[in-house]
Design an enzyme around this catalytic site. Structure first.
Site, mmCIF file in Angstrom:
data_model
loop_
_atom_site.group_PDB
_atom_site.id
_atom_site.type_symbol
_atom_site.label_atom_id
_atom_site.label_comp_id
_atom_site.label_asym_id
_atom_site.label_seq_id
_atom_site.Cartn_x
_atom_site.Cartn_y
_atom_site.Cartn_z
ATOM 1 N N SER A 37 0.806 -1.237 0.000
ATOM 2 C CA SER A 37 0.000 0.000 0.000
ATOM 3 C C SER A 37 0.830 1.274 0.000
ATOM 4 O O SER A 37 1.588 1.517 0.928
ATOM 5 C CB SER A 37 -0.883 0.066 1.253
ATOM 6 O OG SER A 37 -1.821 -0.941 1.242
ATOM 7 N N HIS A 68 -2.596 0.472 -5.165
ATOM 8 C CA HIS A 68 -1.817 -0.678 -5.664
ATOM 9 C C HIS A 68 -1.850 -0.626 -7.185
ATOM 10 O O HIS A 68 -2.756 -1.164 -7.818
ATOM 11 C CB HIS A 68 -2.457 -2.002 -5.226
ATOM 12 C CG HIS A 68 -2.383 -2.247 -3.761
ATOM 13 N ND1 HIS A 68 -1.427 -3.034 -3.176
ATOM 14 C CD2 HIS A 68 -3.151 -1.803 -2.757
ATOM 15 C CE1 HIS A 68 -1.602 -3.054 -1.873
ATOM 16 N NE2 HIS A 68 -2.651 -2.324 -1.592
ATOM 17 N N HIS A 90 -4.753 -9.254 -3.565
ATOM 18 C CA HIS A 90 -5.087 -9.787 -2.238
ATOM 19 C C HIS A 90 -6.153 -10.860 -2.356
ATOM 20 O O HIS A 90 -6.984 -10.821 -3.272
ATOM 21 C CB HIS A 90 -5.618 -8.672 -1.334
ATOM 22 C CG HIS A 90 -4.648 -7.557 -1.113
ATOM 23 N ND1 HIS A 90 -4.467 -6.537 -2.017
ATOM 24 C CD2 HIS A 90 -3.794 -7.310 -0.086
ATOM 25 C CE1 HIS A 90 -3.550 -5.706 -1.565
ATOM 26 N NE2 HIS A 90 -3.115 -6.140 -0.400
ATOM 27 N N TYR A 92 -8.722 -11.077 -0.532
ATOM 28 C CA TYR A 92 -10.064 -10.505 -0.338
ATOM 29 C C TYR A 92 -10.650 -9.923 -1.627
ATOM 30 O O TYR A 92 -11.841 -9.637 -1.698
ATOM 31 C CB TYR A 92 -10.074 -9.448 0.776
ATOM 32 C CG TYR A 92 -9.186 -8.238 0.538
ATOM 33 C CD1 TYR A 92 -9.497 -7.260 -0.407
ATOM 34 C CD2 TYR A 92 -8.031 -8.065 1.287
ATOM 35 C CE1 TYR A 92 -8.681 -6.167 -0.612
ATOM 36 C CE2 TYR A 92 -7.203 -6.973 1.094
ATOM 37 C CZ TYR A 92 -7.538 -6.021 0.135
ATOM 38 O OH TYR A 92 -6.713 -4.945 -0.066
ATOM 39 N N GLU A 93 -9.820 -9.754 -2.658
ATOM 40 C CA GLU A 93 -10.358 -9.260 -3.930
ATOM 41 C C GLU A 93 -11.121 -10.363 -4.662
ATOM 42 O O GLU A 93 -11.736 -10.113 -5.696
ATOM 43 C CB GLU A 93 -9.225 -8.735 -4.818
ATOM 44 C CG GLU A 93 -8.575 -7.469 -4.281
ATOM 45 C CD GLU A 93 -7.347 -7.061 -5.086
ATOM 46 O OE1 GLU A 93 -7.514 -6.636 -6.226
ATOM 47 O OE2 GLU A 93 -6.228 -7.193 -4.558
ATOM 48 N N ALA A 120 1.383 -2.742 4.861
ATOM 49 C CA ALA A 120 0.839 -1.875 5.905
ATOM 50 C C ALA A 120 0.163 -2.782 6.914
ATOM 51 O O ALA A 120 -0.430 -3.797 6.540
ATOM 52 C CB ALA A 120 -0.171 -0.916 5.295
ATOM 53 N N MET A 218 -3.271 -7.926 5.827
ATOM 54 C CA MET A 218 -4.050 -8.768 4.904
ATOM 55 C C MET A 218 -3.217 -9.296 3.738
ATOM 56 O O MET A 218 -3.750 -9.562 2.656
ATOM 57 C CB MET A 218 -5.245 -7.966 4.370
ATOM 58 C CG MET A 218 -6.145 -7.413 5.463
ATOM 59 S SD MET A 218 -7.439 -6.368 4.789
ATOM 60 C CE MET A 218 -8.065 -5.588 6.279
ATOM 61 N N SER A 219 -1.926 -9.445 3.932
ATOM 62 C CA SER A 219 -1.091 -9.890 2.800
ATOM 63 C C SER A 219 0.133 -10.645 3.308
ATOM 64 O O SER A 219 0.146 -11.165 4.416
ATOM 65 C CB SER A 219 -0.643 -8.671 1.983
ATOM 66 O OG SER A 219 0.229 -7.862 2.743
ATOM 67 N N ASN A 242 -1.585 2.106 11.913
ATOM 68 C CA ASN A 242 -2.672 2.451 12.846
ATOM 69 C C ASN A 242 -2.639 1.493 14.034
ATOM 70 O O ASN A 242 -2.146 0.373 13.901
ATOM 71 C CB ASN A 242 -4.032 2.297 12.133
ATOM 72 C CG ASN A 242 -4.217 0.908 11.547
ATOM 73 O OD1 ASN A 242 -3.663 0.598 10.490
ATOM 74 N ND2 ASN A 242 -4.938 0.061 12.248
ATOM 75 N N HIS A 254 -9.484 3.037 5.647
ATOM 76 C CA HIS A 254 -8.440 2.799 4.645
ATOM 77 C C HIS A 254 -7.719 4.111 4.333
ATOM 78 O O HIS A 254 -6.514 4.132 4.106
ATOM 79 C CB HIS A 254 -9.064 2.189 3.385
ATOM 80 C CG HIS A 254 -8.070 1.787 2.337
ATOM 81 N ND1 HIS A 254 -7.008 0.943 2.594
ATOM 82 C CD2 HIS A 254 -7.965 2.119 1.027
ATOM 83 C CE1 HIS A 254 -6.296 0.774 1.492
ATOM 84 N NE2 HIS A 254 -6.849 1.488 0.529
HETATM 85 N N1 HPA Z 1 -5.786 -4.620 10.154
HETATM 86 C C1 HPA Z 1 -5.575 -5.331 9.025
HETATM 87 N N2 HPA Z 1 -4.882 -4.870 7.998
HETATM 88 C C2 HPA Z 1 -4.360 -3.645 8.103
HETATM 89 C C3 HPA Z 1 -4.540 -2.844 9.234
HETATM 90 C C4 HPA Z 1 -5.303 -3.350 10.326
HETATM 91 O O1 HPA Z 1 -5.500 -2.703 11.363
HETATM 92 N N3 HPA Z 1 -3.880 -1.668 9.013
HETATM 93 C C5 HPA Z 1 -3.320 -1.779 7.771
HETATM 94 N N4 HPA Z 1 -3.610 -2.962 7.220
#
Ligand code: HPA
Length: 283
Positions: A37, A68, A90, A92-93, A120, A218-219, A242, A254
């Site tokens: 990301s 991306h 990903h 999830y896509e 990220a 998520m990756s 975060n 996001h």
């Molecule tokens: N959770 C999952 N994936 C993420 C997060 C999160 O808090 N921050 C960035 N990618």
């Protein structure tokens, strides 16, 4: 033995890239990066760069996520030739897990021996702050299918590959050394990958913390499993964008992840550049 139909498609994509990219360069790259990301800019900073969009490569999966962009980029950072996946797809896509890891298979067939993976992630460890960079020491991957399920590509790797040192200690040492030289410190910890795309609930984050995770994203993990299967040495760097759900009172967005990614980008780009140069001296 003839390659399985899946491996045949990998070889076709690798042949295509080899002709479009590698044939034009004096040296074969041995190092590749997957830029997560907001980090695509690293590939734009390469010299003598040449890019091929994912959409032009036979059988390559197409990314649909903002931030991306989706190119394979070959170029030089300092004196080192690197191959970058600028963007990723990903699970999830809606891609199946073998499509998600298809680009890593192609890297392996192209002769890449070392892989730097960035992402990220949300910080679970209470000592982590947004803007921290975490070297991945180990991972937890129990929440979606293993990318090696199915007939094994015995010509490229073993049926039951070892994951006890998936993230190379020598590569982590290089990254620590480079961060010290750049005058910042790195966190280190366990990355857990979840499918997304919804962010986790606070109860899930409490559970993941008890399981031993320091950061969630998520990756990365499927990519590293496939890279290890093919014998590549891996380094993983998580950008803590975060606090994970429930660790702070604010809802996750996001946009916030992308914005925090922007802030840390100069540091992460400097770390990647220094690490690529140093890693090439390990041989
Ligand atoms: N959770 C999952 N994936 C993420 C997060 C999160 O808090 N921050 C960035 N990618």
């Amino acid at each position: 033995m003839t390659p399985t139909p899946y491996l045949q498609t990998v070889i076709q994509a690798a042949d295509f890239l080899s002709k479009r990219l590698m044939a034009k360069f004096p040296e074969k790259p041995r190092l590749a990066l997957i830029l997560g990301s907001g980090l695509g800019e690293f590939a734009d900073s390469l010299t003598e760069r040449i890019a091929v969009p994912f959409s032009a490569v036979p059988h390559f999966p197409q990314s649909s996520v903002t931030g991306h962009s989706g190119n394979v980029v070959l170029g030089r950072i300092g004196s080192v030739w690197v191959l970058c996946l600028q963007g990723r797809v990903h699970y999830y896509e809606g891609h199946d897990i073998r499509a998600v890891t298809f680009p890593v298979r192609v890297l392996g067939i192209l002769g890449i021996r070392r892989l730097i993976v960035t992402n990220a992630s949300g910080g679970i460890n209470p000592r982590f702050r947004p803007g921290d960079l975490m070297l991945i020491r180990d991972h937890i991957s129990l929440f979606y299918p293993n990318p090696l399920i199915g007939s094994n590509e015995a010509s490229v790797g073993p049926r039951f590959p070892d994951m006890s040192a998936a993230y190379s200690e020598p590569l982590r040492q290089v990254a620590r050394h480079c961060a010290r030289r750049l005058k910042f410190s790195l966190k280190e910890g366990v990355y857990v990958s979840v499918t997304g795309p919804s962010y986790e609930s606070p109860a899930e984050i409490r559970m993941l913390k008890r399981l031993g995770a320091d950061a969630v994203g998520m990756s990365t993990v499927p990519e590293v499993i496939v890279a290890r299967h093919m014998g590549m040495e891996c380094l993983g760097i998580s950008n803590i964008t975060n606090p994970a759900a429930g660790i702070s009172k604010r809802p996750l967005s996001h946009a916030e992840v992308l914005e925090a990614g922007e802030r840390v980008k100069p540091r992460l780009m400097a770390l990647l550049a220094a690490t690529c140069e140093q890693v090439s001296e390990l041989d």
